[in-house]
Design a protein around this motif. Sequence first.
Motif, PDB file in Angstrom:
ATOM      1  N   THR A  77       0.744  -1.062  -0.009  1.00  0.00           N
ATOM      2  CA  THR A  77       0.163   0.106  -0.166  1.00  0.00           C
ATOM      3  C   THR A  77       0.868   1.072  -0.102  1.00  0.00           C
ATOM      4  O   THR A  77       0.620   2.105  -0.913  1.00  0.00           O
ATOM      5  CB  THR A  77      -0.865   0.053   1.389  1.00  0.00           C
ATOM      6  N   GLU A  78       1.749   1.273   0.818  1.00  0.00           N
ATOM      7  CA  GLU A  78       2.456   2.669   0.983  1.00  0.00           C
ATOM      8  C   GLU A  78       3.452   2.587   0.011  1.00  0.00           C
ATOM      9  O   GLU A  78       3.673   3.779  -0.785  1.00  0.00           O
ATOM     10  CB  GLU A  78       3.507   2.440   2.262  1.00  0.00           C
ATOM     11  N   THR A  79       4.043   1.527  -0.763  1.00  0.00           N
ATOM     12  CA  THR A  79       4.841   1.679  -2.140  1.00  0.00           C
ATOM     13  C   THR A  79       4.030   1.995  -3.023  1.00  0.00           C
ATOM     14  O   THR A  79       4.289   3.098  -3.996  1.00  0.00           O
ATOM     15  CB  THR A  79       5.073   0.124  -2.310  1.00  0.00           C
ATOM     16  N   ALA A  80       2.862   1.680  -3.069  1.00  0.00           N
ATOM     17  CA  ALA A  80       1.930   2.032  -4.421  1.00  0.00           C
ATOM     18  C   ALA A  80       1.487   3.428  -4.184  1.00  0.00           C
ATOM     19  O   ALA A  80       1.566   4.320  -5.243  1.00  0.00           O
ATOM     20  CB  ALA A  80       0.606   1.235  -4.387  1.00  0.00           C
ATOM     21  N   LEU A  81       0.958   3.887  -3.112  1.00  0.00           N
ATOM     22  CA  LEU A  81       0.930   5.321  -2.725  1.00  0.00           C
ATOM     23  C   LEU A  81       2.080   6.523  -3.128  1.00  0.00           C
ATOM     24  O   LEU A  81       1.801   7.470  -3.669  1.00  0.00           O
ATOM     25  CB  LEU A  81       0.198   5.763  -1.382  1.00  0.00           C
ATOM     26  N   ALA A  82       3.007   5.995  -2.591  1.00  0.00           N
ATOM     27  CA  ALA A  82       4.005   6.745  -2.801  1.00  0.00           C
ATOM     28  C   ALA A  82       4.715   7.003  -4.216  1.00  0.00           C
ATOM     29  O   ALA A  82       5.017   8.143  -4.697  1.00  0.00           O
ATOM     30  CB  ALA A  82       5.415   6.133  -2.166  1.00  0.00           C
ATOM     31  N   ALA A  83       4.446   5.867  -5.208  1.00  0.00           N
ATOM     32  CA  ALA A  83       4.702   5.945  -6.621  1.00  0.00           C
ATOM     33  C   ALA A  83       3.539   6.663  -7.332  1.00  0.00           C
ATOM     34  O   ALA A  83       3.967   7.432  -8.038  1.00  0.00           O
ATOM     35  CB  ALA A  83       4.640   4.434  -7.256  1.00  0.00           C
ATOM     36  N   ILE A  84       2.472   6.793  -6.840  1.00  0.00           N
ATOM     37  CA  ILE A  84       1.098   7.407  -7.285  1.00  0.00           C
ATOM     38  C   ILE A  84       1.447   8.931  -7.288  1.00  0.00           C
ATOM     39  O   ILE A  84       1.260   9.933  -7.914  1.00  0.00           O
ATOM     40  CB  ILE A  84      -0.119   7.132  -7.152  1.00  0.00           C
ATOM     41  N   ARG A  85       1.855   9.184  -5.904  1.00  0.00           N
ATOM     42  CA  ARG A  85       2.168  10.865  -5.256  1.00  0.00           C
ATOM     43  C   ARG A  85       3.222  11.063  -6.228  1.00  0.00           C
ATOM     44  O   ARG A  85       3.108  12.370  -7.038  1.00  0.00           O
ATOM     45  CB  ARG A  85       2.489  10.716  -4.215  1.00  0.00           C
ATOM     46  N   THR A  86       4.672  10.591  -6.432  1.00  0.00           N
ATOM     47  CA  THR A  86       5.627  10.928  -7.155  1.00  0.00           C
ATOM     48  C   THR A  86       5.268  11.322  -8.604  1.00  0.00           C
ATOM     49  O   THR A  86       5.778  12.252  -9.083  1.00  0.00           O
ATOM     50  CB  THR A  86       6.831   9.943  -7.044  1.00  0.00           C
ATOM     51  N   GLU A  87       4.314  10.383  -9.174  1.00  0.00           N
ATOM     52  CA  GLU A  87       4.003  10.492 -10.423  1.00  0.00           C
ATOM     53  C   GLU A  87       3.107  11.880 -10.741  1.00  0.00           C
ATOM     54  O   GLU A  87       3.413  12.566 -11.782  1.00  0.00           O
ATOM     55  CB  GLU A  87       3.256   9.212 -11.072  1.00  0.00           C
ATOM     56  N   ALA A  88       2.203  11.998  -9.669  1.00  0.00           N
ATOM     57  CA  ALA A  88       1.484  13.361  -9.762  1.00  0.00           C
ATOM     58  C   ALA A  88       2.180  14.749  -9.569  1.00  0.00           C
ATOM     59  O   ALA A  88       2.091  15.623 -10.384  1.00  0.00           O
ATOM     60  CB  ALA A  88       0.185  13.411  -8.690  1.00  0.00           C
ATOM     61  N   LEU A  89       3.152  14.680  -8.705  1.00  0.00           N
ATOM     62  CA  LEU A  89       3.954  15.879  -8.510  1.00  0.00           C
ATOM     63  C   LEU A  89       4.748  16.008  -9.653  1.00  0.00           C
ATOM     64  O   LEU A  89       4.754  16.876 -10.035  1.00  0.00           O
ATOM     65  CB  LEU A  89       5.070  15.582  -7.296  1.00  0.00           C
ATOM     66  N   ASP A  90       5.276  14.975 -10.502  1.00  0.00           N
ATOM     67  CA  ASP A  90       5.904  15.339 -11.697  1.00  0.00           C
ATOM     68  C   ASP A  90       5.188  15.865 -12.736  1.00  0.00           C
ATOM     69  O   ASP A  90       5.430  16.753 -13.320  1.00  0.00           O
ATOM     70  CB  ASP A  90       6.710  14.061 -11.819  1.00  0.00           C
ATOM     71  N   ARG A  91       4.074  15.134 -12.807  1.00  0.00           N
ATOM     72  CA  ARG A  91       3.190  15.419 -14.118  1.00  0.00           C
ATOM     73  C   ARG A  91       2.731  16.656 -14.205  1.00  0.00           C
ATOM     74  O   ARG A  91       2.160  17.206 -15.105  1.00  0.00           O
ATOM     75  CB  ARG A  91       2.149  14.091 -14.276  1.00  0.00           C
ATOM     76  N   PHE A  92       2.288  17.075 -12.685  1.00  0.00           N
ATOM     77  CA  PHE A  92       1.347  18.350 -12.715  1.00  0.00           C
ATOM     78  C   PHE A  92       2.077  19.537 -11.894  1.00  0.00           C
ATOM     79  O   PHE A  92       1.635  20.570 -11.597  1.00  0.00           O
ATOM     80  CB  PHE A  92       0.067  17.836 -11.932  1.00  0.00           C
ATOM     81  N   GLN A  93       3.446  19.354 -11.943  1.00  0.00           N
ATOM     82  CA  GLN A  93       4.396  20.213 -11.172  1.00  0.00           C
ATOM     83  C   GLN A  93       3.824  20.740  -9.914  1.00  0.00           C
ATOM     84  O   GLN A  93       3.614  21.881  -9.895  1.00  0.00           O
ATOM     85  CB  GLN A  93       4.651  21.604 -12.212  1.00  0.00           C
ATOM     86  N   LEU A  94       3.345  19.786  -9.234  1.00  0.00           N
ATOM     87  CA  LEU A  94       2.844  19.918  -7.944  1.00  0.00           C
ATOM     88  C   LEU A  94       3.903  20.636  -7.002  1.00  0.00           C
ATOM     89  O   LEU A  94       5.054  20.041  -6.912  1.00  0.00           O
ATOM     90  CB  LEU A  94       1.816  18.907  -7.499  1.00  0.00           C
ATOM     91  N   ILE A  95       3.490  21.540  -6.122  1.00  0.00           N
ATOM     92  CA  ILE A  95       4.381  21.979  -5.061  1.00  0.00           C
ATOM     93  C   ILE A  95       4.651  20.993  -4.107  1.00  0.00           C
ATOM     94  O   ILE A  95       5.560  20.675  -3.305  1.00  0.00           O
ATOM     95  CB  ILE A  95       3.876  23.368  -4.483  1.00  0.00           C
ATOM     96  N   ASP A  96       3.348  20.407  -3.763  1.00  0.00           N
ATOM     97  CA  ASP A  96       3.267  19.038  -2.704  1.00  0.00           C
ATOM     98  C   ASP A  96       2.043  18.408  -2.917  1.00  0.00           C
ATOM     99  O   ASP A  96       1.079  18.931  -3.592  1.00  0.00           O
ATOM    100  CB  ASP A  96       3.674  19.644  -1.209  1.00  0.00           C
ATOM    101  N   ALA A  97       1.999  17.313  -2.340  1.00  0.00           N
ATOM    102  CA  ALA A  97       0.714  16.395  -2.334  1.00  0.00           C
ATOM    103  C   ALA A  97       0.768  15.492  -1.128  1.00  0.00           C
ATOM    104  O   ALA A  97       1.745  15.068  -0.829  1.00  0.00           O
ATOM    105  CB  ALA A  97       0.570  15.535  -3.682  1.00  0.00           C
TER     106      ALA A  97
END
Lengths: 158, 83
Positions: free
Chosen positions: A59-79
């Motif tokens: 669970t933690e691995t999957a959520l961290a990967a999804i968060r990293t992808e979102a940060l990168d894809r949408f230039q998020l400052i944080d998530a």
Amino acid sequence: MVAAPIRVQSAPFDMGAELNAFSAAVPGAGAIVSFSGITRDLATGDLQAMEIEHYPGMTETALAAIRTEALDRFQLIDAMILHRYGPLAPSDPIMMVATAARHRADAFAGAAFLMDYLKSRAPFWKKEITATQTTWVAARAEDEDALASWSKPDHTTP
Amino acid sequence: MKLEIRYFAWLRERVGTSAETVETEAATIADLIAELTTRDEGYALAFSDPGAIRAAIDHALVEMDTPLAGAREVAFFPPMTGG
């Protein structure tokens, strides 16, 4: 203290407090979007509890990967992603995500992306419990479709 | 090859256990499923609808034809319903 960006917990949480803490730690942000999932009663109105099972570690691995992808894809400052497991009562908050970006389009799209991915790619399973039966919630084809829509070329908004 | 197998949600209920260690020569996820299915009715029922089964090797989602070489932990579960 800044809270961990990924949290998987059985304890209840305070959406307002979580959002305030997140908002206080995103310098340069012009937009913050949050989404909260709530334990929905059945159409018949007789849900006693919802039990959420998960796969500790994955669970933690999957959520961290999804968060990293979102940060990168949408230039998020944080998530941030917070998801509960264990028994929940009707109307209990199940989970929340929050995104911070310079502008709202990225914050909205980032939050939608996080939700579409974690619904079908993070190892959680919901079981609905009434006085007379327990039922595993079935995955919906719409959720897979939503996920697939992010794979289209140059797709940055839903 | 020794493998730790984990089961979740209705797969866990049908199989009747959440985790077990198996000794297997299965080459892929699909081979391992075929082997487990022969054990008893619970396993056969759990794996009766291949389209409703998802698998992970060492915490990463994989396809049915993914080789098991090097795997330590394999998990089987239904499509996920988070959020």
